[in-house]
Design an enzyme around this catalytic site. Structure first.
Site, short mmCIF file in Angstrom:
data_model
loop_
_atom_site.label_atom_id
_atom_site.label_comp_id
_atom_site.label_asym_id
_atom_site.label_seq_id
_atom_site.Cartn_x
_atom_site.Cartn_y
_atom_site.Cartn_z
N LYS A 1 16.87 -1.78 -33.04
CA LYS A 1 16.40 -2.90 -33.85
C LYS A 1 17.25 -4.13 -33.57
CE LYS A 1 15.00 -4.21 -38.53
NZ LYS A 1 13.66 -4.65 -38.06
N THR B 1 12.40 -6.28 -44.52
CA THR B 1 12.30 -5.62 -45.82
C THR B 1 13.50 -5.95 -46.70
OG1 THR B 1 11.02 -3.83 -44.85
CG2 THR B 1 12.10 -3.38 -46.96
N ASN C 1 6.21 -5.71 -44.72
CA ASN C 1 6.28 -4.24 -44.74
C ASN C 1 5.03 -3.73 -45.44
OD1 ASN C 1 6.95 -1.47 -45.54
ND2 ASN C 1 9.02 -1.97 -44.87
N GLY D 1 2.06 -1.85 -28.83
CA GLY D 1 3.36 -1.77 -29.47
C GLY D 1 3.49 -0.55 -30.37
N ARG D 2 4.68 -0.36 -30.94
CA ARG D 2 4.92 0.81 -31.80
C ARG D 2 3.95 0.86 -32.97
NH1 ARG D 2 11.53 1.22 -32.41
NH2 ARG D 2 11.98 1.99 -30.30
N HIS E 1 18.71 1.13 -39.91
CA HIS E 1 17.65 1.25 -38.91
C HIS E 1 18.20 1.82 -37.60
CE1 HIS E 1 15.49 -1.47 -41.66
NE2 HIS E 1 14.40 -0.98 -41.11
N HIS E 2 17.28 2.15 -36.71
CA HIS E 2 17.62 2.70 -35.39
C HIS E 2 18.41 1.70 -34.56
CE1 HIS E 2 14.37 0.19 -33.70
NE2 HIS E 2 13.73 0.48 -34.81
N GLY F 1 0.92 -8.37 -39.59
CA GLY F 1 2.20 -7.68 -39.69
C GLY F 1 3.18 -8.17 -38.64
#
Length: 244
Positions: A136, A143, A101, A12-13, A132-133, A75
Site C-alpha cells: 500500500k 478509511t 470504502n 485491477g484488484r 495494511h499490506h 471507488g
C-alpha cells in the site's frame, strides 16, 4: 433483479473482485473496460457504471454517464481538485454513490465512531490505528481519513488537532489531540481501530477485513441502490440507511 454493470478498471484488484462477486450479487458485468478500452461501446446497454480505475479516467467517464443518463458508483481515489469538481458537476444530472470504502461493516464503523466521539466527554482521548499490506503506497488509508473526519466533526475539532505518529520528548498528550498511526506489513487486507482512552477505562471500535470480496459486494449493493435514485451525490451511509 440482476443489473448490467459497465465496470471501468476491470483489471485491477477491485475490478477483479467485483467480477468475481457479480454472479452471487444479482449482477452481470455487461462491459469490462480498462486502459485502452472504450466505455462508450457499452454505455447504452448498462444499468449502472462502476469505476475503480485511475483518477484521471473518472471525469470523462462521468461525462459519458451523464450524457446517457446512467447512474454511477465511484471507488477510484486520488482525484485532483479539478477532477473532483468535474465529477461533482455531473451529479446535477445523474445519481452517484462516491465512497472511499464500500465495506458494509466499515461504514457501520464510521457511523458508530461518530456517535461515540459525540457521546463521550473530551477526556476519552481518540487514537486511530490502521494496518495494511506492505504494498500500500499511501498513509493514512482513505478509511482512516474518514474515521479522522468523524472524530473531528463530532468534537468540533480541525486538522490542526491531528497528530500522525509520535517520536522523541513530546511532552504530555493534549486532550484535544487525535492520534493517527499507520502500520504496513505482510499481506494484511485492512484493519482499522478507533480507541477512546478515558480515565480508568478504554472503548475500542474496530473492523478487520479478511477478503476484498466485502468491498466488491458493497460496491455492487450501491449499484443496485442508486439505479432508481434522483440526481445527486450519495455515499454508503445513504445506501445503508445510516443517516440520523
Amino acid at each position: 433483479m440482476a443489473i448490467n454493470i459497465l465496470l471501468n478498471g476491470c483489471s485491477g484488484r477491485m475490478g477483479q473482485a467485483i467480477t468475481a462477486a457479480a454472479a452471487s450479487s444479482d449482477a452481470v458485468i455487461y462491459g469490462a473496460c480498462d486502459q485502452g478500452d472504450k466505455p462508450q461501446d457499452f454505455i447504452e446497454g448498462c444499468d449502472v457504471v462502476i469505476d475503480f480505475s485511475f483518477h484521471a479516467a473518472t471525469p470523462p467517464l462521468a461525462r459519458l454517464a451523464a450524457e446517457y443518463g446512467k447512474p454511477m458508483v465511484i471507488g477510484a481515489t486520488g482525484h485532483t481538485a479539478d477532477e473532483r469538481a468535474a465529477i461533482l458537476d455531473v451529479t446535477k444530472v445523474i445519481p452517484m454513490v462516491w465512497a472511499g470504502n464500500f465495506s458494509i461493516g466499515v461504514n457501520v464503523l464510521f457511523h458508530l465512531v461518530g456517535k461515540a466521539a459525540k457521546l463521550l466527554p473530551a477526556e476519552y482521548e481518540a487514537e486511530i490505528i490502521e494496518m495494511h499490506h506492505h504494498s500500500k503506497i499511501d498513509a493514512p488509508s482513505g478509511t482512516a481519513e474518514r474515521l479522522i473526519e468523524q472524530v473531528l466533526d463530532a468534537r468540533g475539532l480541525n486538522r490542526s488537532n491531528v497528530q500522525h505518529g509520535r517520536e522523541g520528548n513530546i511532552g504530555a498528550r493534549p486532550q484535544a489531540e487525535v492520534g493517527v498511526h499507520a502500520v504496513r506489513g505482510g499481506s494484511i487486507v485492512g484493519d482499522h481501530e478507533v480507541l477512546f482512552a478515558g480515565p480508568h477505562e478504554r472503548i475500542s471500535l474496530s473492523h478487520h477485513a479478511e477478503d476484498r470480496g466485502i468491498f466488491a459486494r458493497g460496491a455492487i449493493c450501491a449499484g443496485h441502490w442508486v439505479t432508481d435514485k434522483p440526481p445527486g451525490l450519495y455515499n454508503m451511509e445513504d445506501v445503508l440507511g445510516l443517516r440520523d
